[in-house]
Design a protein around this motif. Structure first.
Motif, PDB file in Angstrom:
ATOM      1  N   GLU A  25      44.950  47.383  31.713  1.00  0.00           N
ATOM      2  CA  GLU A  25      44.285  46.448  30.797  1.00  0.00           C
ATOM      3  C   GLU A  25      45.059  45.144  30.718  1.00  0.00           C
ATOM      4  O   GLU A  25      46.262  45.144  30.452  1.00  0.00           O
ATOM      5  N   TYR A  26      44.338  44.047  30.978  1.00  0.00           N
ATOM      6  CA  TYR A  26      44.901  42.710  30.731  1.00  0.00           C
ATOM      7  C   TYR A  26      44.304  42.271  29.397  1.00  0.00           C
ATOM      8  O   TYR A  26      43.185  41.765  29.359  1.00  0.00           O
ATOM      9  N   GLY A  27      45.007  42.501  28.326  1.00  0.00           N
ATOM     10  CA  GLY A  27      44.422  42.203  27.015  1.00  0.00           C
ATOM     11  C   GLY A  27      43.152  43.017  26.827  1.00  0.00           C
ATOM     12  O   GLY A  27      43.166  44.239  26.968  1.00  0.00           O
ATOM     13  N   GLY A  49      36.108  45.764  48.215  1.00  0.00           N
ATOM     14  CA  GLY A  49      35.266  45.552  47.041  1.00  0.00           C
ATOM     15  C   GLY A  49      35.105  44.080  46.775  1.00  0.00           C
ATOM     16  O   GLY A  49      35.873  43.270  47.289  1.00  0.00           O
ATOM     17  N   PRO A  50      34.106  43.725  45.967  1.00  0.00           N
ATOM     18  CA  PRO A  50      33.854  42.308  45.694  1.00  0.00           C
ATOM     19  C   PRO A  50      34.964  41.674  44.855  1.00  0.00           C
ATOM     20  O   PRO A  50      35.828  42.377  44.327  1.00  0.00           O
ATOM     21  N   ASN A  51      34.911  40.368  44.736  1.00  0.00           N
ATOM     22  CA  ASN A  51      35.871  39.646  43.901  1.00  0.00           C
ATOM     23  C   ASN A  51      35.889  40.195  42.494  1.00  0.00           C
ATOM     24  O   ASN A  51      34.836  40.439  41.913  1.00  0.00           O
ATOM     25  N   GLY A  52      37.072  40.394  41.968  1.00  0.00           N
ATOM     26  CA  GLY A  52      37.194  40.859  40.591  1.00  0.00           C
ATOM     27  C   GLY A  52      37.058  42.363  40.439  1.00  0.00           C
ATOM     28  O   GLY A  52      37.132  42.890  39.325  1.00  0.00           O
ATOM     29  N   ALA A  53      36.886  43.096  41.550  1.00  0.00           N
ATOM     30  CA  ALA A  53      36.703  44.550  41.480  1.00  0.00           C
ATOM     31  C   ALA A  53      37.963  45.266  41.002  1.00  0.00           C
ATOM     32  O   ALA A  53      37.892  46.377  40.473  1.00  0.00           O
ATOM     33  N   GLY A  54      39.124  44.627  41.209  1.00  0.00           N
ATOM     34  CA  GLY A  54      40.376  45.246  40.802  1.00  0.00           C
ATOM     35  C   GLY A  54      41.295  45.589  41.968  1.00  0.00           C
ATOM     36  O   GLY A  54      42.294  46.292  41.807  1.00  0.00           O
ATOM     37  N   SER A  56      43.460  43.735  43.875  1.00  0.00           N
ATOM     38  CA  SER A  56      44.853  43.282  43.744  1.00  0.00           C
ATOM     39  C   SER A  56      45.572  44.071  42.660  1.00  0.00           C
ATOM     40  O   SER A  56      46.770  44.374  42.782  1.00  0.00           O
ATOM     41  N   THR A  57      44.834  44.408  41.628  1.00  0.00           N
ATOM     42  CA  THR A  57      45.444  45.148  40.513  1.00  0.00           C
ATOM     43  C   THR A  57      45.930  46.522  40.969  1.00  0.00           C
ATOM     44  O   THR A  57      46.949  47.011  40.480  1.00  0.00           O
ATOM     45  N   VAL A  58      45.226  47.124  41.930  1.00  0.00           N
ATOM     46  CA  VAL A  58      45.675  48.414  42.472  1.00  0.00           C
ATOM     47  C   VAL A  58      47.088  48.269  43.051  1.00  0.00           C
ATOM     48  O   VAL A  58      47.992  49.062  42.749  1.00  0.00           O
ATOM     49  N   PRO A  96      51.873  39.914  49.153  1.00  0.00           N
ATOM     50  CA  PRO A  96      50.846  39.522  48.187  1.00  0.00           C
ATOM     51  C   PRO A  96      49.775  38.610  48.774  1.00  0.00           C
ATOM     52  O   PRO A  96      49.943  38.051  49.862  1.00  0.00           O
ATOM     53  N   GLN A  97      48.702  38.472  48.024  1.00  0.00           N
ATOM     54  CA  GLN A  97      47.608  37.585  48.374  1.00  0.00           C
ATOM     55  C   GLN A  97      48.131  36.145  48.444  1.00  0.00           C
ATOM     56  O   GLN A  97      48.985  35.770  47.661  1.00  0.00           O
ATOM     57  N   GLY A  98      47.616  35.371  49.380  1.00  0.00           N
ATOM     58  CA  GLY A  98      47.958  33.946  49.416  1.00  0.00           C
ATOM     59  C   GLY A  98      49.207  33.614  50.218  1.00  0.00           C
ATOM     60  O   GLY A  98      49.726  32.514  50.105  1.00  0.00           O
TER      61      GLY A  98
END
Ligand SMILES: Nc1ncnc2c1ncn2[C@@H]1O[C@H](COP(=O)(O)OP(=O)(O)O)[C@@H](O)[C@H]1O
Ligand SMILES: [Mg+2]
Length: 250
Positions: A25-27, A49-54, A56-58, A96-98
């Protein structure tokens, strides 16, 4: 764990890295909600998965970079409890990404940043040779500043820096993001080569589904913070899950 995963578990042996029922959870935003997935020794596994699917968070959950509120991460079948800066010594490297390369350092200096903790100079030199053998362009340009490289070359440098840790597991976040199609193919070929030549286990997060399915053993599809499918590339091509997830999220 769904049926497909149980079947895979029966043939494939234990997971090298495993997330069990992870919630982040981010906030007020629940980015992951009960995610279970993993990679076995020697496998290349995609998380798509699509953008915002989670996605990177994995990877951030593994690296101790995400606010995990439930579940656990297991490494070599033990609870992974190392602090972020110690994880690389456990045998896990994170790209990482980027492709964040150090633009004011040379290519060789960038690579050395991948094993800062290592004091053995001979071992450091051996790793440098081995990475430069895998990426001839890095050898050719070793004295140039990273800022002088193209996006594709910087991605190769980011991969090379990850390998300098001599990891058992490489975590890659969107290695092809923003690259031209011909370079995307080259990056995927390198990832496959790393797996074959160095026998490195790889978990790769990708938005570029077509390309990545050609080089992985298995893939997980994530949507809105949950695993909605997992299986072999063929099993994924045989369903319309990708269309559902990628078009449905627009
Ligand atoms: N630091 C953060 N603070 C707040 N929300 C975040 C943060 N990082 C990610 N999120 C949210 O968590 C969700 C998953 O993000 P992320 O893992 O980056 O997705 P992906 O990599 O699949 O595009 C998204 O809704 C995103 O907006
Ligand atoms: Mg991401």
């Amino acid at each position: 764990m769904n049926a497909a995963e149980t079947e895979n578990g029966a043939d494939g042996g234990p997971m090298l890295l495993e997330l069990r029922d992870i919630a982040v959870e981010y906030g007020a935003v629940r980015a992951l909600d009960g995610v279970s997935l993993g990679v076995r020794r020697g496998e290349v596994v995609a998380v798509m998965g699509p953008n915002g699917a989670g996605k990177s968070t994995v990877l951030k959950a593994v690296m101790g970079l995400a606010p995990v509120v439930a579940g656990s991460v297991h490494w070599r079948q033990r609870l992974l409890a190392a602090a972020t800066h110690e994880i690389v010594r456990e045998g896990i490297a994170f790209v990482p990404q980027g492709r964040r390369v150090f633009t004011h350092l040379t290519i060789a200096e960038n690579l050395e940043m991948g094993c800062l903790y290592l004091n053995d100079r001979a071992e450091k030199a051996r790793r440098l040779d081995s990475v430069m053998e895998l990426f001839p362009i890095l050898h050719q340009k070793r004295r140039d500043l990273a800022s002088q490289m193209s996006g594709g070359q910087q991605q190769m440098l980011a991969l090379g820096r990850g390998l300098m840790a001599s990891p058992e597991l490489l975590l890659l976040d969107e290695p092809t993001l923003g690259l031209a199609p011909i370079i995307v193919t080259e990056v995927f070929q390198k990832v496959a080569e790393i797996s074959h030549r160095l026998n490195t286990t790889i978990m790769v997060v990708e938005h570029n589904i077509k390309g990545v399915l050609n080089i992985v053993d298995r893939a997980y599809i994530l949507d809105k913070g949950a695993v909605v499918h997992n299986g072999t590339p063929q099993s994924i091509r045989d369903t319309d899950i990708l269309t559902q997830v990628f078009l449905g999220s627009g």
